[in-house]
Design a protein around this motif. Structure first.
Motif, PDB file in Angstrom:
ATOM      1  N   HIS A   1       0.824  -1.202   0.000  1.00 40.07           N
ATOM      2  CA  HIS A   1       0.000   0.000   0.000  1.00 40.07           C
ATOM      3  C   HIS A   1       0.864   1.261   0.000  1.00 40.07           C
ATOM      4  CE1 HIS A   1      -3.632   2.313   1.905  1.00 40.07           C
ATOM      5  NE2 HIS A   1      -3.594   2.435   0.603  1.00 40.07           N
ATOM      6  N   ARG A   2       1.163   1.805   1.173  1.00 35.77           N
ATOM      7  CA  ARG A   2       1.754   3.129   1.202  1.00 35.77           C
ATOM      8  C   ARG A   2       3.198   3.189   1.655  1.00 35.77           C
ATOM      9  NH1 ARG A   2      -3.199   6.189   4.023  1.00 35.77           N
ATOM     10  NH2 ARG A   2      -2.639   4.717   5.635  1.00 35.77           N
ATOM     11  N   GLY A   3       3.853   2.071   1.777  1.00 36.39           N
ATOM     12  CA  GLY A   3       5.230   2.211   2.242  1.00 36.39           C
ATOM     13  C   GLY A   3       6.014   0.919   2.366  1.00 36.39           C
ATOM     14  N   TYR A   4       7.020   1.000   3.205  1.00 38.66           N
ATOM     15  CA  TYR A   4       7.974  -0.096   3.352  1.00 38.66           C
ATOM     16  C   TYR A   4       8.156  -0.473   4.823  1.00 38.66           C
ATOM     17  CZ  TYR A   4       9.081   0.888  -1.491  1.00 38.66           C
ATOM     18  OH  TYR A   4       8.994   1.050  -2.849  1.00 38.66           O
ATOM     19  N   HIS A   5       8.390  -1.755   5.049  1.00 40.54           N
ATOM     20  CA  HIS A   5       8.766  -2.207   6.377  1.00 40.54           C
ATOM     21  C   HIS A   5      10.186  -2.703   6.278  1.00 40.54           C
ATOM     22  CE1 HIS A   5       4.338  -3.595   6.415  1.00 40.54           C
ATOM     23  NE2 HIS A   5       4.426  -2.316   6.651  1.00 40.54           N
ATOM     24  N   ILE A   6      10.936  -2.493   7.328  1.00 38.72           N
ATOM     25  CA  ILE A   6      12.294  -3.006   7.356  1.00 38.72           C
ATOM     26  C   ILE A   6      12.421  -3.893   8.583  1.00 38.72           C
ATOM     27  CG2 ILE A   6      14.702  -2.314   7.698  1.00 38.72           C
ATOM     28  CD1 ILE A   6      13.688   0.027   5.659  1.00 38.72           C
ATOM     29  N   HIS A   7      13.014  -5.040   8.365  1.00 36.16           N
ATOM     30  CA  HIS A   7      12.911  -6.141   9.303  1.00 36.16           C
ATOM     31  C   HIS A   7      14.305  -6.752   9.480  1.00 36.16           C
ATOM     32  CE1 HIS A   7      10.648 -10.234   9.903  1.00 36.16           C
ATOM     33  NE2 HIS A   7      11.387  -9.899  10.918  1.00 36.16           N
ATOM     34  N   ILE A   8      14.778  -6.779  10.725  1.00 41.61           N
ATOM     35  CA  ILE A   8      16.098  -7.368  10.984  1.00 41.61           C
ATOM     36  C   ILE A   8      15.959  -8.503  11.981  1.00 41.61           C
ATOM     37  CG2 ILE A   8      18.438  -6.954  11.840  1.00 41.61           C
ATOM     38  CD1 ILE A   8      17.918  -3.999  11.054  1.00 41.61           C
ATOM     39  N   GLU A   9      16.423  -9.669  11.548  1.00 42.25           N
ATOM     40  CA  GLU A   9      16.389 -10.846  12.416  1.00 42.25           C
ATOM     41  C   GLU A   9      17.810 -11.166  12.796  1.00 42.25           C
ATOM     42  OE1 GLU A   9      14.685 -14.417  10.865  1.00 42.25           O
ATOM     43  OE2 GLU A   9      12.922 -13.346  10.135  1.00 42.25           O
ATOM     44  N   ARG A  10      18.160 -10.873  14.006  1.00 43.51           N
ATOM     45  CA  ARG A  10      19.495 -11.267  14.463  1.00 43.51           C
ATOM     46  C   ARG A  10      19.446 -11.571  15.939  1.00 43.51           C
ATOM     47  NH1 ARG A  10      24.274 -10.588  11.510  1.00 43.51           N
ATOM     48  NH2 ARG A  10      25.504 -10.334  13.389  1.00 43.51           N
ATOM     49  N   GLU A  11      20.192 -12.556  16.302  1.00 43.35           N
ATOM     50  CA  GLU A  11      20.237 -13.004  17.693  1.00 43.35           C
ATOM     51  C   GLU A  11      20.467 -11.827  18.664  1.00 43.35           C
ATOM     52  OE1 GLU A  11      19.582 -16.332  18.057  1.00 43.35           O
ATOM     53  OE2 GLU A  11      19.369 -15.754  20.162  1.00 43.35           O
ATOM     54  N   GLU A  12      21.414 -10.928  18.285  1.00 43.14           N
ATOM     55  CA  GLU A  12      21.799  -9.849  19.212  1.00 43.14           C
ATOM     56  C   GLU A  12      20.675  -8.889  19.549  1.00 43.14           C
ATOM     57  OE1 GLU A  12      23.234 -10.806  16.319  1.00 43.14           O
ATOM     58  OE2 GLU A  12      24.967  -9.518  15.964  1.00 43.14           O
ATOM     59  N   ILE A  13      19.715  -8.743  18.638  1.00 46.54           N
ATOM     60  CA  ILE A  13      18.702  -7.706  18.904  1.00 46.54           C
ATOM     61  C   ILE A  13      17.407  -8.289  19.465  1.00 46.54           C
ATOM     62  CG2 ILE A  13      19.494  -5.845  17.390  1.00 46.54           C
ATOM     63  CD1 ILE A  13      16.842  -8.046  16.147  1.00 46.54           C
ATOM     64  N   ARG A  14      17.299  -9.599  19.498  1.00 50.11           N
ATOM     65  CA  ARG A  14      16.046 -10.219  19.941  1.00 50.11           C
ATOM     66  C   ARG A  14      15.615  -9.809  21.336  1.00 50.11           C
ATOM     67  NH1 ARG A  14      15.540 -16.418  17.762  1.00 50.11           N
ATOM     68  NH2 ARG A  14      15.731 -15.881  15.567  1.00 50.11           N
ATOM     69  N   GLN A  15      16.622  -9.696  22.208  1.00 51.62           N
ATOM     70  CA  GLN A  15      16.310  -9.440  23.616  1.00 51.62           C
ATOM     71  C   GLN A  15      16.103  -7.966  23.954  1.00 51.62           C
ATOM     72  OE1 GLN A  15      15.921 -11.944  25.913  1.00 51.62           O
ATOM     73  NE2 GLN A  15      16.070 -13.279  24.145  1.00 51.62           N
ATOM     74  N   LEU A  16      16.323  -7.086  22.995  1.00 50.17           N
ATOM     75  CA  LEU A  16      16.215  -5.654  23.305  1.00 50.17           C
ATOM     76  C   LEU A  16      14.824  -5.320  23.840  1.00 50.17           C
ATOM     77  CD1 LEU A  16      17.942  -3.954  20.225  1.00 50.17           C
ATOM     78  CD2 LEU A  16      18.958  -4.537  22.432  1.00 50.17           C
ATOM     79  N   ASP A  17      14.792  -4.581  24.943  1.00 53.48           N
ATOM     80  CA  ASP A  17      13.489  -4.185  25.488  1.00 53.48           C
ATOM     81  C   ASP A  17      13.032  -2.875  24.831  1.00 53.48           C
ATOM     82  OD1 ASP A  17      15.048  -2.237  26.622  1.00 53.48           O
ATOM     83  OD2 ASP A  17      14.743  -2.880  28.692  1.00 53.48           O
ATOM     84  N   GLN A  18      11.886  -2.375  25.280  1.00 59.14           N
ATOM     85  CA  GLN A  18      11.329  -1.172  24.654  1.00 59.14           C
ATOM     86  C   GLN A  18      12.265   0.027  24.780  1.00 59.14           C
ATOM     87  OE1 GLN A  18       7.300  -0.467  25.934  1.00 59.14           O
ATOM     88  NE2 GLN A  18       6.610  -2.059  24.554  1.00 59.14           N
TER      89      GLN A  18
END
Ligand SMILES: [Zn+2]
Ligand SMILES: [Zn+2]
Length: 421
Positions: A188-205
């Motif tokens: 529709h109106r844009g793009y999503h960017i998606h990173i799958e990596r072990e190091e970032i999985r645990q990042l909290d808000q």
């Protein structure tokens, strides 16, 4: 006469569902499931019901594929998060971690063309208008209206350049390898960017908020990147970050350089805090400034252009170099995101996954077309000029036109056309 003709037309809802059903019958088997799909929550929007069917989980791809074929959803999502028990209610799922996601939607971007291509339709008759809808329809007295947000090529291009800026941040500032960055056209109106990596999985808000702030340039102090005034007996000199500095320093310098190269006097004057006289002075001294930039890291010793002015230019530079992402999406560790090769219910286009290195050449209005076979005669209530595939259509206003299937379905999904007999 006109009203009578409209009455002979049919609401296309059933037809849309039929086409989506055919699409999933033929394509469900090639829809890739996300990694660790057993730990993801899936969500679906259905045509006839409001709200979202959530908390679905699948232990095998074929169960997901059979399910999608049996329900024909208008939109399909999976969680960016991983859970121990994804089908349980939110508090009991057992959050394991979440991918890092970004959303760039031209709905949030300031594009000058927006006012021209967003308009309303009356829900009771075929009246349409540009801009904000009236309180009462002048044709039928109805008071319910629908806003129609068209796909706009200019806006999509703007969204794409924002996505490219974000990728630059992700690779050069955060150090993610390009092949770990998945870009998706949303359909529709844009793009999503998606990173799958072990190091970032645990990042909290909070950690994700830090990333957002960095990308937005929030709270950035330019003095910490080296912008300062050096006073000498012979006069003053302003020094600042070098074009090749890493991180924000280089981005600030590049942004200011771009402003000096591309802005005219009026655009310079539009920068908050820069007077007309100052704009003229900067414009006339550009060559001199470029010369001092090439001599090391001195930004300039032009009489009359002091540090306050440079700071104003830097503010605009930060604004231009930062990426317009939807903060909420990145911070939300339970977010659902669209699945590649599923359809977008507001356009009938496919969600497409694009390798980050191919984004520049990607043409969403061609590559996301799902219904490429056949033509259809439709009654268009109102349509903005639009392109689907190679060809441009419209504008149309209350007329019968024969369109390729993808263009017809796009108008149906926008509630801008009716089915003819
Ligand atoms: Zn009306
Ligand atoms: Zn636009």
């Amino acid at each position: 006469m006109r009203i009578k003709r409209v009455k002979a037309m049919k609401n296309p809802q059933e037809f849309i569902v039929q086409k989506f059903t055919e699409y999933y019958r033929d394509n469900a088997n090639i829809i890739p499931l996300p990694t660790s799909y057993k730990n993801r929550e899936f969500g679906f929007i259905l045509f006839d019901k409001g709200g979202m069917l959530r908390h679905k989980a699948f232990v095998e791809p074929r169960f997901f594929r059979d399910f999608i074929k049996s329900i024909t959803p208008s939109d399909v999502y999976h969680s960016a998060a991983y859970y121990k028990q994804p089908s349980r209610e939110m508090g009991k799922k057992g959050w394991i971690g979440a991918d890092l996601i970004f959303d760039i939607d031209f709905d949030h971007l300031r594009t000058p063309c927006k006012v021209e291509h967003e308009y309303w339709t009356c829900e009771r008759c075929d009246q349409v208008g540009v801009g904000k809808h009236p309180s009462v329809c002048s044709q039928c007295g109805g008071s319910k209206f629908k806003m129609v947000a068209w796909l706009c090529e200019t806006c999509l291009e703007t969204a794409k350049s924002e996505a490219l800026k974000l990728i630059d941040f992700l690779i050069n500032d955060f150090g993610f390898p390009p092949h770990d960055i998945e870009v998706c056209f949303s359909g529709h109106r844009g793009y999503h960017i998606h990173i799958e990596r072990e190091e970032i999985r645990q990042l909290d808000q909070d950690a994700r908020k830090e990333i957002v702030d960095y990308v937005l340039g929030t709270g950035l102090k330019v003095s910490l990147h080296g912008l300062m005034e050096v006073r000498r007996r012979t006069g003053h000199k302003v020094i600042g970050p070098d074009l090749n500095s890493p991180g924000w320093g280089g981005k600030i310098a590049k942004g200011v350089y771009d402003i000096l190269v591309t802005y005219n006097i009026q655009q310079l004057n539009e920068i908050n805090g820069i007077s007309k006289n100052m704009a003229s002075l900067i414009y006339s001294q550009r060559d001199k400034i470029f010369k001092t930039w090439n001599n090391g890291n001195s930004w300039g010793s032009i009489k009359g252009i002091g540090i306050k002015t440079w700071e104003k230019l830097v503010e605009t530079s930060v604004d231009n170099q930062s990426v317009n992402i939807d903060t909420v999406v990145t911070i939300d560790i339970h977010r659902l995101i669209r699945m590649p090769l599923t359809l977008h219910g507001k356009t009938g286009l496919k969600v497409i996954s694009i390798p980050s290195k191919s984004l520049e050449r990607f043409d969403p209005l061609r590559e996301a077309v799902a219904f490429s076979k056949g033509t259809l005669k439709v009654y268009v209530l109102a349509a903005h000029r639009f392109r689907i595939g190679e060809d441009i259509y419209g504008p149309y206003r209350r007329e019968i036109v024969k369109l390729p299937m993808a263009a017809a379905i796009y108008l149906f999904c926008k509630r801008a056309a009716l089915l003819t007999d």
